[in-house]
Design an enzyme around this catalytic site. Sequence first.
Site, PDB file in Angstrom:
ATOM      1  N   LYS A  59      30.750  18.445 -14.210  1.00 22.62           N
ATOM      2  CA  LYS A  59      30.569  19.707 -14.934  1.00 22.62           C
ATOM      3  C   LYS A  59      29.191  19.750 -15.572  1.00 22.62           C
ATOM      4  O   LYS A  59      28.724  18.746 -16.120  1.00 22.62           O
ATOM      5  CB  LYS A  59      31.665  19.824 -16.005  1.00 22.62           C
ATOM      6  CG  LYS A  59      31.689  21.137 -16.762  1.00 22.62           C
ATOM      7  CD  LYS A  59      32.861  21.187 -17.735  1.00 22.62           C
ATOM      8  CE  LYS A  59      32.978  22.528 -18.430  1.00 22.62           C
ATOM      9  NZ  LYS A  59      34.158  22.595 -19.320  1.00 22.62           N
ATOM     10  N   SER A  69      37.191  26.638 -18.756  1.00 23.17           N
ATOM     11  CA  SER A  69      35.792  26.768 -18.406  1.00 23.17           C
ATOM     12  C   SER A  69      35.353  25.859 -17.260  1.00 23.17           C
ATOM     13  O   SER A  69      34.311  26.110 -16.670  1.00 23.17           O
ATOM     14  CB  SER A  69      34.920  26.489 -19.632  1.00 23.17           C
ATOM     15  OG  SER A  69      35.072  25.138 -20.050  1.00 23.17           O
ATOM     16  N   SER A  74      40.339  23.694 -20.914  1.00 19.03           N
ATOM     17  CA  SER A  74      39.368  23.891 -19.836  1.00 19.03           C
ATOM     18  C   SER A  74      39.444  22.925 -18.657  1.00 19.03           C
ATOM     19  O   SER A  74      38.777  23.158 -17.654  1.00 19.03           O
ATOM     20  CB  SER A  74      37.950  23.859 -20.388  1.00 19.03           C
ATOM     21  OG  SER A  74      37.665  25.098 -20.956  1.00 19.03           O
TER      22      SER A  74
HETATM   23  N1  GLN Z   1      39.466  29.021 -22.889  1.00 16.71           N
HETATM   24  C1  GLN Z   1      39.213  28.302 -24.089  1.00 16.71           C
HETATM   25  C2  GLN Z   1      38.016  28.874 -24.787  1.00 16.71           C
HETATM   26  O1  GLN Z   1      37.509  29.825 -24.328  1.00 16.71           O
HETATM   27  C3  GLN Z   1      39.077  26.847 -23.822  1.00 16.71           C
HETATM   28  C4  GLN Z   1      37.717  26.422 -23.427  1.00 16.71           C
HETATM   29  C5  GLN Z   1      37.565  24.940 -23.259  1.00 16.71           C
HETATM   30  O2  GLN Z   1      38.541  24.181 -23.243  1.00 16.71           O
HETATM   31  N2  GLN Z   1      36.324  24.520 -23.148  1.00 16.71           N
HETATM   32  O3  GLN Z   1      37.578  28.417 -25.780  1.00 16.71           O
END
Ligand code: GLN
Length: 516
Positions: free
Chosen positions: A79, A154, A178
Amino acid sequence: MQPLELSAVDLVAAIRQGDITAVQVAEKFLDRIDKLNGPINAFLNVDRDRALARAADIDARRKAGKPIGPLAGLPVAVKDALCTADQPTTCASKMLAGFRPPYDAEVVSRLRQADAVIVGKTNMDEFAMGGSNENSAFGPVKNPWDFTRAPGGSSGGSAACVAADMATIAIGSDTGGSIRQPAGLCGITGLKPTYGRVSRRGLVAFASSLDQIGPMTRSAADSALVMETIAGHDRGDATSLADAVPRYTSMLEQPLTGLRIGRVAEHFGAGLDPEVARGVEEAFAAFKAAGATIHDVKLPHAKYGIATYYLVAPCEASSNLARYDGAHYGHRAEPGKGHRAEPGKGHRAETTRGQRAEPTSEFESPLVEMYCRSRAEGFGPEVKRRIMLGTYALSSGYYDAYYAKALRVRRLIRQDYIDAFQSVDLIGGPVSPTPAFPLGEKTNDPLAMYLVDMYTVGTNLAGIGGISFPCGFTRGGLPIGFQLQGPALSEPLLLRAVDRYQQLTDWHLRRPKLPA
Ligand code: GLN
């Protein structure tokens, strides 16, 4: 031999035995990326030359009878939130476009030491804020099962590249879901380890009390293999746990007889897609058939999870992202392109004699102007929204009402899990309320996007472990994800439970129909 489809466990064994060379493997995957990354957009950077050189080095060492690492020749995608000294690290933000970190993240160093071959950096929501990958400054990722749908986020690029056989394993990060949510929407296995189990050094910080790095793979057995390399104490991360790292791969075999899995009735309430509910219930039945028992448990404060997470995470983000101001870090706005204030508007600087100077711009000084314009240009709309939310909730007069209160509720959420784990070993349920949703469906409705995280944020708020894996498909052919959550440091049990399930089912072996 078709290396694209082998599990990480089998691929590593094939390379070690000399059935296939690391270079042949790397070439196959790089060709696949060449073919599919255009439409899918899972990679922001692919490093063909370095990957091939690395693979050639592994082959040479193997031929010479020298030792090779436990992940020798395994194609890995990382990532773009993890620092890599030899590839740009952008966090999918214009703010960091072209940034070359001076060092590797701890996880990246460990992967290299284990002789994994890093093929590239994966697309994501900007600064890991989002649940659909549509917040990337470099375009959304397409779900390999249906290009009109989001892969989740994400870590959407990491999930999509594993689902589309562009890498055998990927590394993601999980602050509120994410790893698990995109894994669920793309039909792969994603583990969010216990907070502190994997070093976060070199992970671009989003919300430091929640962030955790983990593997995204095709199976629990593959995740176990990766965890043996990436887990463990790191002196460079003050929050990393000192506990010894178990041999995850040798703890998979034991049957599930007597395993107590909790089921939270409220997880099956409003908002849950009926096809997802069906898939999840079938998985409960499969666990039961494998010897587990299913029990009702309560997480009374889970309903406050989204409200709590969307205060704690933006508060920490607003602080973490303060460093991107064009001077310390990140994109710097070009001088002289400032917007001139209308006379009488904007900030007037006090002169030394206390008179008011005529304003030259809406900013109080050229430095402040540079900060403001750099941040205005560098960050995308969702990141700005989070910074504003967090700054507001931390500001004097609101701190107690919002941030301090959220921390208190966080404690209650954590206690709910501790209480529930008195009577069950793991808690099961859906990962995400719906299967992969169409691109664009939620982009104008931040709250709808936030609600996607309703089943995943509790794990992070409590600092415990969670894993998601495919448990079926909708009639339209989209993967359905199941989530298991376990107490702190329960990774061996989480991985074993999913491995046992995957021995009995073949959902994790299904592949999207893509050009060969
Ligand atoms: N969807 C969540 C957010 O927007 C989780 C994001 C994450 O785990 N990085 O914060």
